[in-house]
Motif scaffolding. Structure first.
Motif, PDB file in Angstrom:
ATOM      1  N   ARG A 107       0.817  -1.211   0.000  1.00 23.63           N
ATOM      2  CA  ARG A 107       0.000   0.000   0.000  1.00 23.63           C
ATOM      3  C   ARG A 107       0.857   1.270   0.000  1.00 23.63           C
ATOM      4  NH1 ARG A 107      -4.061  -0.007   4.616  1.00 23.63           N
ATOM      5  NH2 ARG A 107      -4.996  -1.713   3.548  1.00 23.63           N
ATOM      6  N   MET A 135       2.314   2.108  -3.439  1.00 22.18           N
ATOM      7  CA  MET A 135       1.178   2.406  -4.321  1.00 22.18           C
ATOM      8  C   MET A 135       0.632   3.806  -4.052  1.00 22.18           C
ATOM      9  SD  MET A 135       0.275  -0.051  -6.338  1.00 22.18           S
ATOM     10  CE  MET A 135      -1.411  -0.524  -6.576  1.00 22.18           C
ATOM     11  N   THR A 136       0.501   4.135  -2.764  1.00 23.95           N
ATOM     12  CA  THR A 136      -0.041   5.452  -2.395  1.00 23.95           C
ATOM     13  C   THR A 136       0.876   6.556  -2.907  1.00 23.95           C
ATOM     14  OG1 THR A 136      -0.927   4.415  -0.439  1.00 23.95           O
ATOM     15  CG2 THR A 136      -0.908   6.806  -0.435  1.00 23.95           C
ATOM     16  N   SER A 137       2.202   6.360  -2.756  1.00 22.13           N
ATOM     17  CA  SER A 137       3.151   7.376  -3.241  1.00 22.13           C
ATOM     18  C   SER A 137       3.010   7.564  -4.741  1.00 22.13           C
ATOM     19  CB  SER A 137       4.591   6.962  -2.960  1.00 22.13           C
ATOM     20  OG  SER A 137       4.765   6.745  -1.617  1.00 22.13           O
ATOM     21  N   ILE A 138       2.987   6.437  -5.471  1.00 17.82           N
ATOM     22  CA  ILE A 138       2.924   6.528  -6.935  1.00 17.82           C
ATOM     23  C   ILE A 138       1.660   7.285  -7.354  1.00 17.82           C
ATOM     24  CG2 ILE A 138       2.603   5.166  -9.052  1.00 17.82           C
ATOM     25  CD1 ILE A 138       4.433   3.018  -7.738  1.00 17.82           C
ATOM     26  N   ARG A 139       0.538   6.923  -6.733  1.00 18.61           N
ATOM     27  CA  ARG A 139      -0.725   7.581  -7.092  1.00 18.61           C
ATOM     28  C   ARG A 139      -0.673   9.077  -6.770  1.00 18.61           C
ATOM     29  NH1 ARG A 139      -4.530   4.276  -4.633  1.00 18.61           N
ATOM     30  NH2 ARG A 139      -4.632   5.746  -2.930  1.00 18.61           N
ATOM     31  N   GLY A 140      -0.111   9.382  -5.595  1.00 22.32           N
ATOM     32  CA  GLY A 140      -0.041  10.778  -5.167  1.00 22.32           C
ATOM     33  C   GLY A 140       0.818  11.619  -6.098  1.00 22.32           C
ATOM     34  N   ALA A 185       1.791  10.923  -9.211  1.00 25.67           N
ATOM     35  CA  ALA A 185       1.215  10.979 -10.564  1.00 25.67           C
ATOM     36  C   ALA A 185       0.032  11.954 -10.574  1.00 25.67           C
ATOM     37  CB  ALA A 185       0.773   9.585 -11.003  1.00 25.67           C
ATOM     38  N   GLY A 186      -0.755  11.953  -9.513  1.00 24.83           N
ATOM     39  CA  GLY A 186      -1.900  12.873  -9.416  1.00 24.83           C
ATOM     40  C   GLY A 186      -1.430  14.319  -9.450  1.00 24.83           C
ATOM     41  N   ILE A 227       8.470   8.414  -8.499  1.00 28.35           N
ATOM     42  CA  ILE A 227       7.553   7.379  -9.014  1.00 28.35           C
ATOM     43  C   ILE A 227       8.364   6.162  -9.461  1.00 28.35           C
ATOM     44  CG2 ILE A 227       5.997   6.801 -10.942  1.00 28.35           C
ATOM     45  CD1 ILE A 227       4.898   9.647 -10.738  1.00 28.35           C
ATOM     46  N   SER A 271       8.160   2.472  -7.856  1.00 30.62           N
ATOM     47  CA  SER A 271       7.727   1.335  -8.669  1.00 30.62           C
ATOM     48  C   SER A 271       8.781   0.225  -8.627  1.00 30.62           C
ATOM     49  CB  SER A 271       7.380   1.747 -10.097  1.00 30.62           C
ATOM     50  OG  SER A 271       8.523   2.246 -10.719  1.00 30.62           O
TER      51      SER A 271
END
Ligand code: ADP
Length: 258
Positions: free
Chosen positions: A47, A50-55, A57-58, A77, A81
């Motif tokens: 998690r 994943m949270t970092s990547i989403r944040g 990228a957002g 990112i 990954s």
């Protein structure tokens, strides 16, 4: 505490007779619980990246960010990954290795230990690491009865840890004990070392010591290494002192004279 399953197999309504089966399912219940815990921890570990990547990228999608900040975010990112794929690889290894544990016997072959160790050191010898790695071969060539891929994986885990948790030289020493019919591969570093309390938990899944967040890892490497060593009829022992360094010794059966 034992878990007993009670099952009604047959019932004869005319004679009021009934066949009941009692089965001890304690081991199965424990196994299911361990699998549930493993899955929960694995999901939890995934998690964070994943949270970092989403944040990140957002942010890149919604904010107008300067090019140098963009690069920085893309770098993060990329880093997260990589962490995620290492975790996935380790998780796949764990499930494969545990399945093997219940499978048939391994197909073993005779392997020249020194050249196997040299191959692993070559794999790890990035320009920065090359002059930190030193191999001390045994006085005579050693041949072990083993499994190349599994042996390689154990050595990779032990030597990469020694490099990761120290800054000085890492020495790999090959010795043997003819009386016991085994070879020892000692991986010694002069690094951060471990306390007794740490050593007692070292080989459990997801255990990591990283108070400053300075190193990357999944906490699965040593669990994988020890499980593989046991599958190869060997073992791994650790000897360490906090702030001084650690020696991880892998012991494997030597090939017979035939
Ligand atoms: P990872 O390196 O991915 O965290 P491991 O299972 O390989 O996972 O190791 C578990 C923990 O044991 C590490 O987080 C580290 O704290 C400690 N450790 C492993 N090898 C060494 C070493 N050579 N020196 C000091 N600590 C070590």
């Amino acid at each position: 505490e034992r878990v007993i399953e009670l099952r009604r197999i047959q019932q004869d309504s005319r004679s009021a007779a009934m066949l009941l089966v009692l089965r001890d399912v304690t081991a199965e219940t424990q196994l299911h619980q361990m699998q549930r815990e493993f899955l929960a921890t694995a999901a939890h570990e995934m998690r964070t990246p994943m949270t970092s990547i989403r944040g990140f990228a957002g942010l890149l999608l919604t904010e107008a960010v300067a090019p140098d900040v963009q690069r920085e975010l893309i770098g993060r990112i990329h880093h997260q990954s990589l962490r995620l794929s290492q975790l996935l690889n380790d998780l796949l290894d764990v499930s494969r290795i545990e399945a093997q544990g219940q499978g048939g016997p391994l197909v073993l072959q005779d392997l020249a230990l020194e050249s196997e160790v040299q191959d692993v050191l070559r794999t790890l010898a990035t320009p920065e690491a090359a002059d930190r790695l030193q191999l001390r071969p045994a006085p005579r060539p050693l041949v072990v009865r083993s499994h190349r891929a599994k042996l390689t994986q154990i050595l990779l885990n032990l030597v990469s840890n020694a490099l990761k948790y120290s800054r000085d030289r890492v020495t790999v020493t090959l010795t043997f004990d003819p009386a016991e019919g085994c070879a020892h591969i000692a991986v010694r570093d002069q690094g951060v070392g471990l306390s007794q309390a740490m050593m007692s938990r070292l080989f459990t899944k997801f255990y990591r010591v990283d108070p400053d967040g300075a190193t990357q890892g999944t906490g699965l490497g040593l669990y994988i290494a020890r499980t593989l060593a046991e599958q190869l009829g060997g073992r791994i022992e650790v000897c360490s002192e906090l702030g001084v360094g650690s020696t991880f010794t892998l012991t494997l059966p030597l090939a017979g004279p035939g």
